[in-house]
Design an enzyme around this catalytic site. Structure first.
Site, mmCIF file in Angstrom:
data_model
loop_
_atom_site.group_PDB
_atom_site.id
_atom_site.type_symbol
_atom_site.label_atom_id
_atom_site.label_comp_id
_atom_site.label_asym_id
_atom_site.label_seq_id
_atom_site.Cartn_x
_atom_site.Cartn_y
_atom_site.Cartn_z
ATOM 1 N N GLY A 143 37.022 45.809 36.429
ATOM 2 C CA GLY A 143 38.345 46.306 36.796
ATOM 3 C C GLY A 143 39.257 46.277 35.587
ATOM 4 N N GLN A 166 47.165 46.155 31.269
ATOM 5 C CA GLN A 166 46.182 45.692 30.282
ATOM 6 C C GLN A 166 45.934 46.702 29.166
ATOM 7 O OE1 GLN A 166 43.188 44.446 33.508
ATOM 8 N NE2 GLN A 166 42.859 42.963 31.865
ATOM 9 N N CYS A 223 38.882 37.581 32.440
ATOM 10 C CA CYS A 223 39.865 38.658 32.341
ATOM 11 C C CYS A 223 39.776 39.266 30.953
ATOM 12 C CB CYS A 223 41.266 38.104 32.594
ATOM 13 S SG CYS A 223 42.548 39.365 32.475
ATOM 14 N N LEU A 224 39.733 40.596 30.891
ATOM 15 C CA LEU A 224 39.593 41.265 29.587
ATOM 16 C C LEU A 224 40.812 41.018 28.698
ATOM 17 C CD1 LEU A 224 38.023 44.648 30.764
ATOM 18 C CD2 LEU A 224 36.849 42.662 29.789
ATOM 19 N N HIS A 254 42.553 40.486 41.902
ATOM 20 C CA HIS A 254 42.775 40.173 40.482
ATOM 21 C C HIS A 254 43.597 41.284 39.820
ATOM 22 C CE1 HIS A 254 41.146 38.680 36.423
ATOM 23 N NE2 HIS A 254 41.753 39.812 36.131
ATOM 24 N N GLU A 255 43.234 42.533 40.082
ATOM 25 C CA GLU A 255 43.942 43.663 39.448
ATOM 26 C C GLU A 255 45.358 43.808 40.007
ATOM 27 O OE1 GLU A 255 42.592 44.591 36.849
ATOM 28 O OE2 GLU A 255 40.612 43.814 37.307
ATOM 29 N N HIS A 279 47.745 41.652 38.246
ATOM 30 C CA HIS A 279 48.205 42.190 36.955
ATOM 31 C C HIS A 279 49.453 43.055 37.127
ATOM 32 C CE1 HIS A 279 45.375 40.920 33.919
ATOM 33 N NE2 HIS A 279 44.340 41.273 34.646
HETATM 34 ZN ZN ZN Z 1 42.432 40.597 34.342
#
Ligand code: ZN
Length: 183
Positions: free
Chosen positions: A50, A55, A110-111, A152-153, A156
């Site tokens: 995701g 991000q 998380c990226l 999670h997304e 963000h």
């Molecule tokens: Zn993340």
């Protein structure tokens, strides 16, 4: 900035702490569609499941997700509610509702937070309502990794990161990496 120039940003980039604003839709502008396509490419390159617009430095209520079927992990397309996606999906102006009453721990990464992983408690099932790139507003329910990915997304889009939600022992374990990122 053109979509091709977008890159994944990491903490302490301030956009990761902003509340994102709604995307104009429908109709979806060509710019938003191009950003979503670029985000899917970046998600695949980074081997993530995701990626949310903040991000890539954009405070927009938009995320992409792809949770492939993985029978070895017990994730099949037959699960009900859905636990995976058949193809990468785009969610514009998403809203979550009807979380299940249970809370499950699961280790997340998380990226935007390299080298940080920790257990986060979340409801195991949830419903999403969002607009797809054709302008269609849809509602779907998910469980398993897909439900976790959506939550999670969504975090963000509200400036919330896993380091805010992680179980305390896991936060302690990651404290040097968190400090290194200025978190
Ligand atoms: Zn993340």
């Amino acid at each position: 900035m053109t979509p091709a120039e977008l890159r994944i940003v990491t903490l302490p980039h301030p956009v990761l702490r902003e509340k994102a604003r709604p995307v104009d839709a429908p109709p979806i502008s060509e710019q938003v569609a191009a950003v979503a396509r670029r985000m899917i490419d970046l998600m695949f390159q980074a081997e993530g499941i995701g990626l949310a617009a903040p991000q890539v430095g954009l405070p927009w209520r938009l995320f992409v997700a792809h949770v492939p079927e993985d029978p070895e992990e017990g994730r099949t397309a037959a699960a009900s509610p859905a636990e995976c996606t058949a193809a990468p999906e785009v969610y514009l102006n998403p809203v979550l509702s009807a979380p299940s009453a249970d809370l499950e721990p699961f280790e997340e990464g998380c990226l935007s937070l390299p080298k940080i992983r920790g257990r986060v408690m979340r409801p195991s099932q949830i419903t999403i309502t969002a607009t797809d790139p054709t302008g269609n507003r849809f509602t779907r329910r998910a469980g398993g990794l897909l439900a976790r990915c959506w939550q999670h997304e969504m975090d963000h889009l509200d400036g919330v990161l896993i380091i805010d939600r992680m179980l305390q022992p896991d936060r302690l374990k990651n404290r040097n990496a968190i400090k290194a990122l200025g978190g």
